[in-house]
Design a protein around this motif. Structure first.
Motif, PDB file in Angstrom:
ATOM      1  N   LEU A   1       8.943  48.734  37.294  1.00  0.00           N
ATOM      2  CA  LEU A   1       8.950  49.727  36.908  1.00  0.00           C
ATOM      3  C   LEU A   1      10.020  50.298  36.735  1.00  0.00           C
ATOM      4  N   LYS A   2      10.992  50.435  35.664  1.00  0.00           N
ATOM      5  CA  LYS A   2      11.318  51.297  34.973  1.00  0.00           C
ATOM      6  C   LYS A   2      11.437  51.907  34.072  1.00  0.00           C
ATOM      7  N   TRP A   3      11.940  53.510  34.395  1.00  0.00           N
ATOM      8  CA  TRP A   3      12.579  54.143  33.657  1.00  0.00           C
ATOM      9  C   TRP A   3      13.369  54.338  32.578  1.00  0.00           C
ATOM     10  N   HIS A   4      13.404  54.446  31.355  1.00  0.00           N
ATOM     11  CA  HIS A   4      14.703  54.129  30.581  1.00  0.00           C
ATOM     12  C   HIS A   4      15.803  55.283  30.905  1.00  0.00           C
ATOM     13  N   PRO A   5      17.381  55.000  30.519  1.00  0.00           N
ATOM     14  CA  PRO A   5      18.319  55.064  30.690  1.00  0.00           C
ATOM     15  C   PRO A   5      18.693  56.965  30.364  1.00  0.00           C
TER      16      PRO A   5
ATOM     17  N   HIS B   1      10.439  60.069  27.922  1.00  0.00           N
ATOM     18  CA  HIS B   1       9.417  59.336  27.757  1.00  0.00           C
ATOM     19  C   HIS B   1       9.010  57.769  28.154  1.00  0.00           C
ATOM     20  N   LEU B   2      10.305  56.897  28.033  1.00  0.00           N
ATOM     21  CA  LEU B   2       9.716  55.002  27.904  1.00  0.00           C
ATOM     22  C   LEU B   2       9.812  54.949  29.628  1.00  0.00           C
ATOM     23  N   LEU B   3       8.789  53.871  29.366  1.00  0.00           N
ATOM     24  CA  LEU B   3       8.764  53.354  31.062  1.00  0.00           C
ATOM     25  C   LEU B   3       8.478  51.856  30.957  1.00  0.00           C
ATOM     26  N   LEU B   4       9.199  50.727  31.078  1.00  0.00           N
ATOM     27  CA  LEU B   4       9.092  49.462  31.275  1.00  0.00           C
ATOM     28  C   LEU B   4       8.507  49.125  32.265  1.00  0.00           C
ATOM     29  N   ALA B   5       7.796  48.117  32.190  1.00  0.00           N
ATOM     30  CA  ALA B   5       6.781  47.916  33.201  1.00  0.00           C
ATOM     31  C   ALA B   5       7.104  46.264  32.950  1.00  0.00           C
ATOM     32  N   ALA B   6       6.831  44.895  34.328  1.00  0.00           N
ATOM     33  CA  ALA B   6       6.877  43.848  34.514  1.00  0.00           C
ATOM     34  C   ALA B   6       5.562  43.339  35.084  1.00  0.00           C
ATOM     35  N   CYS B   7       4.629  42.430  34.353  1.00  0.00           N
ATOM     36  CA  CYS B   7       3.303  42.702  34.570  1.00  0.00           C
ATOM     37  C   CYS B   7       2.598  41.928  35.483  1.00  0.00           C
ATOM     38  N   MET B   8       3.533  41.334  36.112  1.00  0.00           N
ATOM     39  CA  MET B   8       2.829  39.591  36.250  1.00  0.00           C
ATOM     40  C   MET B   8       1.979  38.522  35.958  1.00  0.00           C
TER      41      MET B   8
ATOM     42  N   ALA C   1       6.001  37.408  35.033  1.00  0.00           N
ATOM     43  CA  ALA C   1       6.802  38.718  35.269  1.00  0.00           C
ATOM     44  C   ALA C   1       7.212  39.131  36.058  1.00  0.00           C
ATOM     45  N   TYR C   2       8.520  39.035  36.535  1.00  0.00           N
ATOM     46  CA  TYR C   2       8.748  39.670  38.103  1.00  0.00           C
ATOM     47  C   TYR C   2       9.392  40.946  37.907  1.00  0.00           C
ATOM     48  N   GLY C   3      11.480  40.818  37.427  1.00  0.00           N
ATOM     49  CA  GLY C   3      12.620  40.865  36.997  1.00  0.00           C
ATOM     50  C   GLY C   3      12.400  41.826  35.431  1.00  0.00           C
ATOM     51  N   ALA C   4      12.470  43.856  35.477  1.00  0.00           N
ATOM     52  CA  ALA C   4      13.235  43.756  34.289  1.00  0.00           C
ATOM     53  C   ALA C   4      13.654  44.765  33.918  1.00  0.00           C
ATOM     54  N   ASP C   5      15.016  44.997  33.130  1.00  0.00           N
ATOM     55  CA  ASP C   5      15.839  46.588  33.569  1.00  0.00           C
ATOM     56  C   ASP C   5      15.935  45.856  32.114  1.00  0.00           C
ATOM     57  N   TRP C   6      16.494  47.700  31.698  1.00  0.00           N
ATOM     58  CA  TRP C   6      16.867  48.170  30.356  1.00  0.00           C
ATOM     59  C   TRP C   6      18.458  48.399  30.748  1.00  0.00           C
ATOM     60  N   SER C   7      19.142  48.004  29.826  1.00  0.00           N
ATOM     61  CA  SER C   7      20.987  47.749  29.527  1.00  0.00           C
ATOM     62  C   SER C   7      21.172  49.353  28.931  1.00  0.00           C
ATOM     63  N   HIS C   8      22.400  49.672  29.647  1.00  0.00           N
ATOM     64  CA  HIS C   8      22.671  51.432  29.107  1.00  0.00           C
ATOM     65  C   HIS C   8      23.269  51.388  27.749  1.00  0.00           C
TER      66      HIS C   8
ATOM     67  N   VAL D   1      15.503  53.858  17.649  1.00  0.00           N
ATOM     68  CA  VAL D   1      16.006  53.317  19.275  1.00  0.00           C
ATOM     69  C   VAL D   1      16.209  52.192  18.854  1.00  0.00           C
ATOM     70  N   SER D   2      17.241  51.332  19.001  1.00  0.00           N
ATOM     71  CA  SER D   2      17.569  49.998  19.859  1.00  0.00           C
ATOM     72  C   SER D   2      18.271  49.599  21.234  1.00  0.00           C
ATOM     73  N   CYS D   3      17.045  49.091  22.171  1.00  0.00           N
ATOM     74  CA  CYS D   3      17.959  49.392  23.439  1.00  0.00           C
ATOM     75  C   CYS D   3      18.218  47.309  23.556  1.00  0.00           C
ATOM     76  N   LEU D   4      18.646  47.031  24.348  1.00  0.00           N
ATOM     77  CA  LEU D   4      18.805  45.749  25.016  1.00  0.00           C
ATOM     78  C   LEU D   4      18.140  45.807  26.706  1.00  0.00           C
ATOM     79  N   LEU D   5      17.892  44.505  26.469  1.00  0.00           N
ATOM     80  CA  LEU D   5      16.385  44.087  27.479  1.00  0.00           C
ATOM     81  C   LEU D   5      16.913  43.523  28.835  1.00  0.00           C
ATOM     82  N   ALA D   6      16.333  43.180  29.505  1.00  0.00           N
ATOM     83  CA  ALA D   6      16.086  41.540  30.407  1.00  0.00           C
ATOM     84  C   ALA D   6      15.539  41.281  31.217  1.00  0.00           C
ATOM     85  N   SER D   7      14.647  39.923  31.031  1.00  0.00           N
ATOM     86  CA  SER D   7      13.139  40.450  32.376  1.00  0.00           C
ATOM     87  C   SER D   7      13.574  38.387  32.460  1.00  0.00           C
ATOM     88  N   CYS D   8      13.094  38.001  33.280  1.00  0.00           N
ATOM     89  CA  CYS D   8      12.675  36.817  34.119  1.00  0.00           C
ATOM     90  C   CYS D   8      11.407  36.726  34.737  1.00  0.00           C
TER      91      CYS D   8
END
Length: 448
Positions: A280-284, A288-295, A328-335, A408-415
């Motif tokens: 789980l990652k809160w947006h930087p 209110h935005l929460l990113l979830a990697a849900c396997m 779905a394991y890794g995930a993150d927001w870019s700044h 809103v425009s966000c850059l993300l990465a996931s693996c």
């Protein structure tokens, strides 16, 4: 006015080894730097998995540079290094001695730190900085920095391990040392994290289905609370850097729980996501935005405003990224700020037919962690991955974001794990004149 939500794939990279951690650098001016960690379990060439007593776990750390210019792929690999298998990666949220530090939890039971520096060719490179071993016969499973709100006082790292211990590590001038270690859980301690508002408070979650809190000023003899609200192993915890006392937790039980840290008898909200919640990652920036990697059920973005304000019910899913074909394991927001309009989506291969096939006659995929032996049947006769069937979203109607900006425009990465893929993608959330048009595009992924 309704809003339209769309995710678009920008680039896909084959990591060769199973990918389980992706982390954008939060320190300016290195926001364009992305790290990716991998984990591979190796058996002997003639040895069945159940016969192996000491499997080797290898990993690889990748460093990428992101630059969106013209028609070139935006992601460029700038470094790779062979390492022990990587279970978790986290950047320190602020520079140390003028340099960003990347922490790595490894299958060798070590927490290793790397410093990012500029290279002679105008790029950047990671150099070993320090490290420490947590103990014999254990895997380091997670780590977190105490710097989530940019606080430079007494920088520390907390790490959990496969022996069920939580380890608090102090950062010296050029060293990482163990300040305290204690047995926190009966089985694997999948996750540990700081409260970013009071870094004397530490949270931990384990395979014993317990979520616990610890006050370092009181010592580790007794937790400040123990919650059994999750029904399976707790594997993700993230303290909000924006709102005091707010905590998000995830579990193999497929639930995301939001908590008020002052009232841990019950959560503020419970959101079912149809897959074990590994990260789980809160947006930087947007609180209110929460990113979830849900396997087993892809990556989702939740909107948590109403839950934070006391409304009952699950948090709405406002975007989903569904182009991975494995766990779905890794995930993150870019700044990074994305001011340019979204590019046309690249052509994405269709999902394999096995994605729609029923798994009749095959073993159901268990919620194993990266430390498992991977002896569950995961492919059909044609070598295709068999995922869990798609499950419905937690809510049918996304909520309005209530953000100040018009879009809103966000850059993300996931693996993802078994297909060893790293994806870089963007999420655009913009007003639409037509509510019906917005309804048609609420949760689209760029396979268009």
């Amino acid at each position: 006015m309704a809003r339209r939500s769309r995710t678009r794939s920008l680039q896909v990279f084959d990591t060769e080894l199973s990918a389980d951690a992706a982390e954008w650098c939060p320190v300016p001016p290195w926001h364009h730097v992305l790290a990716c960690g991998t984990y591979q379990l190796q058996q002997g060439p003639h040895q069945a998995p159940e016969e192996s007593t000491a499997p080797s776990r290898i990993g690889r750390l990748y460093l990428f540079h992101f630059r969106q210019e013209g028609l070139r792929p935006p992601l460029t690999e700038v470094q790779r290094m062979e390492t022990p298998a990587i279970l978790d990666l986290k950047w320190c949220h602020m520079p140390i001695s003028g340099q960003p530090l990347l922490g790595m939890a490894t299958a060798s039971g070590e927490v290793q730190l790397y410093a990012l520096r500029d290279s002679q060719d105008g790029g950047c490179v990671l150099d070993p900085w320090s490290g420490t071993k947590l103990g014999p016969d254990r895997l380091a499973l997670s780590l977190d920095w105490s710097t989530g709100r940019g606080d430079s006082n007494s920088v520390r790292v907390v790490s959990s391990d496969s022996a069920g211990c939580v380890n608090v590590l102090g950062l010296g001038e050029a060293s990482l040392t163990t300040e305290s270690q204690w047995k926190a859980h009966d089985f694997e301690a999948w996750i540990s994290a700081f409260s970013y508002w009071d870094t004397q408070l530490v949270y931990s979650g384990g395979d014993d289905c317990k979520l616990k809190g610890w006050d370092l000023r009181m010592g580790p003899s007794h937790p400040t609370f123990t919650s059994k609200r999750h029904s399976m192993g707790v594997c993700s915890i993230h303290s909000s850097p924006h709102r005091e006392h707010v905590l998000a937790t995830g579990s193999y039980d497929e639930q995301v729980l939001l908590w008020d840290g002052r009232k841990m008898k019950g959560p503020l909200s419970e959101t079912p996501l149809g897959g074990g919640i590994w990260r789980l990652k809160w947006h930087p920036s947007y609180e209110h935005l929460l990113l979830a990697a849900c396997m087993h059920n892809d990556f989702h973005i939740l909107h948590c405003r109403e839950a934070m304000e006391g409304s009952e019910g699950p948090c709405p899913i406002i975007a989903s990224y569904i182009l991975h074909n494995s766990l779905a394991y890794g995930a993150d927001w870019s700044h990074l700020s994305l001011d340019s309009p979204p590019p046309s989506s690249p052509q994405e291969p269709p999902k394999p037919q096995g994605h729609q096939m029923e798994a009749t006659g095959h073993l159901k995929i268990q919620y194993e962690s990266p430390t498992a032996s991977f002896d569950t049947l995961l492919e059909d006769e044609a070598g295709r991955y068999i995922p869990e069937p798609d499950l419905p979203s937690a809510t049918a109607k996304p909520a309005d974001p209530g953000l100040d900006s018009p879009s809103v425009s966000c850059l993300l990465a996931s693996c993802s794990f078994y297909d060893h893929m790293l994806h870089v993608w963007r999420w655009d959330w913009s007003p639409q004149d037509s509510a019906s048009e917005a309804g048609q595009g609420q949760n689209t992924s760029a396979a268009e």
